[in-house]
Scaffold this motif. Sequence first.
Motif, PDB file in Angstrom:
ATOM      1  N   MET A 107       0.812  -1.189   0.000  1.00  0.00           N
ATOM      2  CA  MET A 107       0.000   0.000   0.000  1.00  0.00           C
ATOM      3  C   MET A 107       0.849   1.243   0.000  1.00  0.00           C
ATOM      4  SD  MET A 107      -2.056  -1.958   2.657  1.00  0.00           S
ATOM      5  CE  MET A 107      -1.657  -3.527   1.945  1.00  0.00           C
ATOM      6  N   ARG A 108       0.266   2.216  -0.610  1.00  0.00           N
ATOM      7  CA  ARG A 108       1.061   3.410  -0.746  1.00  0.00           C
ATOM      8  C   ARG A 108       1.156   4.173   0.551  1.00  0.00           C
ATOM      9  NH1 ARG A 108       0.376   7.548  -5.694  1.00  0.00           N
ATOM     10  NH2 ARG A 108       2.480   8.234  -5.823  1.00  0.00           N
ATOM     11  N   ARG A 109       2.332   4.703   0.811  1.00  0.00           N
ATOM     12  CA  ARG A 109       2.659   5.374   2.044  1.00  0.00           C
ATOM     13  C   ARG A 109       1.994   6.721   2.136  1.00  0.00           C
ATOM     14  NH1 ARG A 109       3.053   6.531  -2.421  1.00  0.00           N
ATOM     15  NH2 ARG A 109       4.446   8.082  -3.208  1.00  0.00           N
ATOM     16  N   ALA A 110       1.915   7.244   3.354  1.00  0.00           N
ATOM     17  CA  ALA A 110       1.398   8.576   3.559  1.00  0.00           C
ATOM     18  C   ALA A 110       2.519   9.597   3.560  1.00  0.00           C
ATOM     19  CB  ALA A 110       0.631   8.653   4.857  1.00  0.00           C
ATOM     20  N   ILE A 111       3.546   9.353   4.346  1.00  0.00           N
ATOM     21  CA  ILE A 111       4.576  10.375   4.514  1.00  0.00           C
ATOM     22  C   ILE A 111       5.336  10.657   3.237  1.00  0.00           C
ATOM     23  CG2 ILE A 111       6.331   8.734   5.270  1.00  0.00           C
ATOM     24  CD1 ILE A 111       5.853  12.302   6.558  1.00  0.00           C
ATOM     25  N   CYS A 112       5.520   9.639   2.376  1.00  0.00           N
ATOM     26  CA  CYS A 112       6.280   9.874   1.147  1.00  0.00           C
ATOM     27  C   CYS A 112       5.533  10.790   0.204  1.00  0.00           C
ATOM     28  CB  CYS A 112       6.581   8.561   0.439  1.00  0.00           C
ATOM     29  SG  CYS A 112       7.790   8.752  -0.862  1.00  0.00           S
ATOM     30  N   ASN A 113       4.228  10.768   0.230  1.00  0.00           N
ATOM     31  CA  ASN A 113       3.467  11.732  -0.557  1.00  0.00           C
ATOM     32  C   ASN A 113       3.867  13.145  -0.191  1.00  0.00           C
ATOM     33  OD1 ASN A 113       2.020   9.828  -1.889  1.00  0.00           O
ATOM     34  ND2 ASN A 113       0.225   9.943  -0.580  1.00  0.00           N
ATOM     35  N   LEU A 114       4.038  13.385   1.090  1.00  0.00           N
ATOM     36  CA  LEU A 114       4.377  14.716   1.549  1.00  0.00           C
ATOM     37  C   LEU A 114       5.794  15.100   1.149  1.00  0.00           C
ATOM     38  CD1 LEU A 114       2.958  14.287   5.165  1.00  0.00           C
ATOM     39  CD2 LEU A 114       1.745  14.813   3.061  1.00  0.00           C
ATOM     40  N   ARG A 120       9.016   4.107  10.241  1.00  0.00           N
ATOM     41  CA  ARG A 120       7.704   3.460  10.284  1.00  0.00           C
ATOM     42  C   ARG A 120       6.964   3.719   8.968  1.00  0.00           C
ATOM     43  NH1 ARG A 120       3.538   2.047  14.214  1.00  0.00           N
ATOM     44  NH2 ARG A 120       5.003   2.491  15.893  1.00  0.00           N
ATOM     45  N   TYR A 121       6.317   2.682   8.464  1.00  0.00           N
ATOM     46  CA  TYR A 121       5.494   2.802   7.277  1.00  0.00           C
ATOM     47  C   TYR A 121       4.038   2.554   7.670  1.00  0.00           C
ATOM     48  CZ  TYR A 121       3.354   1.496   2.784  1.00  0.00           C
ATOM     49  OH  TYR A 121       2.518   1.390   1.696  1.00  0.00           O
ATOM     50  N   ASN A 122       3.250   3.612   7.686  1.00  0.00           N
ATOM     51  CA  ASN A 122       1.820   3.514   7.928  1.00  0.00           C
ATOM     52  C   ASN A 122       1.095   3.950   6.661  1.00  0.00           C
ATOM     53  OD1 ASN A 122       2.343   2.780  10.531  1.00  0.00           O
ATOM     54  ND2 ASN A 122       1.407   4.570  11.484  1.00  0.00           N
ATOM     55  N   PHE A 123       0.358   3.056   6.049  1.00  0.00           N
ATOM     56  CA  PHE A 123      -0.417   3.412   4.869  1.00  0.00           C
ATOM     57  C   PHE A 123      -1.805   3.881   5.295  1.00  0.00           C
ATOM     58  CE2 PHE A 123      -3.532   2.200   1.590  1.00  0.00           C
ATOM     59  CZ  PHE A 123      -3.078   3.000   0.558  1.00  0.00           C
ATOM     60  N   ARG A 124      -2.037   5.177   5.147  1.00  0.00           N
ATOM     61  CA  ARG A 124      -3.306   5.771   5.589  1.00  0.00           C
ATOM     62  C   ARG A 124      -3.608   5.393   7.035  1.00  0.00           C
ATOM     63  NH1 ARG A 124      -6.400   4.551  -0.159  1.00  0.00           N
ATOM     64  NH2 ARG A 124      -5.323   6.172  -1.335  1.00  0.00           N
ATOM     65  N   GLY A 125      -2.560   5.412   7.824  1.00  0.00           N
ATOM     66  CA  GLY A 125      -2.670   5.100   9.238  1.00  0.00           C
ATOM     67  C   GLY A 125      -2.490   3.636   9.573  1.00  0.00           C
ATOM     68  N   ILE A 126      -2.555   2.739   8.586  1.00  0.00           N
ATOM     69  CA  ILE A 126      -2.488   1.300   8.830  1.00  0.00           C
ATOM     70  C   ILE A 126      -1.021   0.859   8.899  1.00  0.00           C
ATOM     71  CG2 ILE A 126      -3.175  -0.982   8.020  1.00  0.00           C
ATOM     72  CD1 ILE A 126      -5.414   0.379   6.437  1.00  0.00           C
ATOM     73  N   ARG A 127      -0.626   0.345  10.027  1.00  0.00           N
ATOM     74  CA  ARG A 127       0.767  -0.031  10.277  1.00  0.00           C
ATOM     75  C   ARG A 127       1.204  -1.168   9.357  1.00  0.00           C
ATOM     76  NH1 ARG A 127       2.815  -1.839  16.309  1.00  0.00           N
ATOM     77  NH2 ARG A 127       5.020  -2.172  15.845  1.00  0.00           N
ATOM     78  N   GLN A 128       2.388  -1.017   8.738  1.00  0.00           N
ATOM     79  CA  GLN A 128       2.907  -2.006   7.795  1.00  0.00           C
ATOM     80  C   GLN A 128       4.188  -2.683   8.270  1.00  0.00           C
ATOM     81  OE1 GLN A 128       1.046  -2.663   4.973  1.00  0.00           O
ATOM     82  NE2 GLN A 128      -0.385  -1.191   5.865  1.00  0.00           N
ATOM     83  N   ASN A 129       4.911  -2.066   9.177  1.00  0.00           N
ATOM     84  CA  ASN A 129       6.122  -2.706   9.712  1.00  0.00           C
ATOM     85  C   ASN A 129       6.151  -2.531  11.216  1.00  0.00           C
ATOM     86  OD1 ASN A 129       6.708   0.094   9.602  1.00  0.00           O
ATOM     87  ND2 ASN A 129       8.904  -0.307   9.600  1.00  0.00           N
ATOM     88  N   SER A 130       6.905  -3.380  11.881  1.00  0.00           N
ATOM     89  CA  SER A 130       6.927  -3.349  13.342  1.00  0.00           C
ATOM     90  C   SER A 130       8.259  -2.892  13.910  1.00  0.00           C
ATOM     91  CB  SER A 130       6.584  -4.741  13.907  1.00  0.00           C
ATOM     92  OG  SER A 130       7.491  -5.715  13.423  1.00  0.00           O
ATOM     93  N   TYR A 140      -1.259   6.935  19.074  1.00  0.00           N
ATOM     94  CA  TYR A 140      -0.536   7.819  18.156  1.00  0.00           C
ATOM     95  C   TYR A 140       0.800   7.187  17.786  1.00  0.00           C
ATOM     96  CZ  TYR A 140       2.123   9.063  22.311  1.00  0.00           C
ATOM     97  OH  TYR A 140       2.917   9.008  23.435  1.00  0.00           O
ATOM     98  N   ALA A 141       1.402   7.697  16.703  1.00  0.00           N
ATOM     99  CA  ALA A 141       2.701   7.199  16.259  1.00  0.00           C
ATOM    100  C   ALA A 141       3.523   8.337  15.673  1.00  0.00           C
ATOM    101  CB  ALA A 141       2.531   6.102  15.212  1.00  0.00           C
ATOM    102  N   PRO A 142       4.739   8.556  16.179  1.00  0.00           N
ATOM    103  CA  PRO A 142       5.654   9.514  15.557  1.00  0.00           C
ATOM    104  C   PRO A 142       6.429   8.835  14.434  1.00  0.00           C
ATOM    105  CG  PRO A 142       6.585   8.698  17.600  1.00  0.00           C
ATOM    106  CD  PRO A 142       5.240   8.029  17.443  1.00  0.00           C
ATOM    107  N   ILE A 143       6.591   9.543  13.336  1.00  0.00           N
ATOM    108  CA  ILE A 143       7.263   8.986  12.159  1.00  0.00           C
ATOM    109  C   ILE A 143       8.323   9.976  11.681  1.00  0.00           C
ATOM    110  CG2 ILE A 143       6.958   8.168   9.789  1.00  0.00           C
ATOM    111  CD1 ILE A 143       4.037   7.596  10.499  1.00  0.00           C
TER     112      ILE A 143
END
Length: 285
Positions: free
Chosen positions: A1-8, A44-54, A273-276
């Motif tokens: 899934m596509r990342r959120a932060i990389c869009n920014l 951290r990779y969260n796709f639209r908030g959905i956690r992808q890695n631990s 919450y999650a800091p990235i």
Amino acid sequence: MRRAICNLIMSAALCAGILGVFAAPAAAQDPRVAVTGGVDISNRYNFRGIRQNSGEASIWPFIDAGIPVFSGDGGLKSVTINVGTWNAFHTELSDVFNRDGELTSNKWYESDLYGTVGFGFGTTSLGFTYTSYMSPGNYWHNVQEFMVKLSFDDSAALGKGALKPYALVAFELGDGQADGGDNKGTYVELGVAPGYAGSKASVAFPIKIGLSAKDYYEFGSGTDSKFGYFSVAAIATVPINSHWNVHGGGELQVFGDNLRSYNGFGDSGDRRYAPIGTIGIGFSY
């Protein structure tokens, strides 16, 4: 899934603001193909908030080609086609089971292919995007999506105080879902992208909220959570030369109930919450 932060971050590499799913009208007036890309590293990779890695790092190489196909002086100012790919490699993946129950150490977690047709109407832009989200390591089912995005550039009216608001709706098409749930979901995102561009650096402060219009954050629980997450970020971009830049920033995501439960992955502690943090290098030709 596509990342959120990389869009920014990718948008900041091109100037300030969030990555549009289509080129801006001014860019479409240039007959040359615009190629942008880079590599980002995030904790951290969260796709639209959905956690992808631990844990450990997620590495995101990406490339996009923008092709101007029309430029005019009427109500429709420009038409642009964008095609590209975005990928995620997780350093933590080692001796884990894929969807078929096979033990693998394939670190290529995700590979996305997308195509966009964008229409520029002066200060308003409308884009239509198809994306295929795939997992080369076979960690999850292929997700297909059709997205519509409407953006407004209020720079002429507000100057440096411009918010550049946007809204998007994404529809899942195939059997795979981003949340791994039972039903095709519909995602809604509302956001703004204020920022400042100087001669030596640019800074952007994207803010957005991710919502479920239908079954996007249900995770197979049978109950959908309409509020997915809220995100606020700060991104700085410093040019190396006319084509290359370095960029980095931080993002804070705050989750709704279903995301908070899922993102915990059984961990102890507060997962509201999650800091990235992300840093990378980009180019534009």
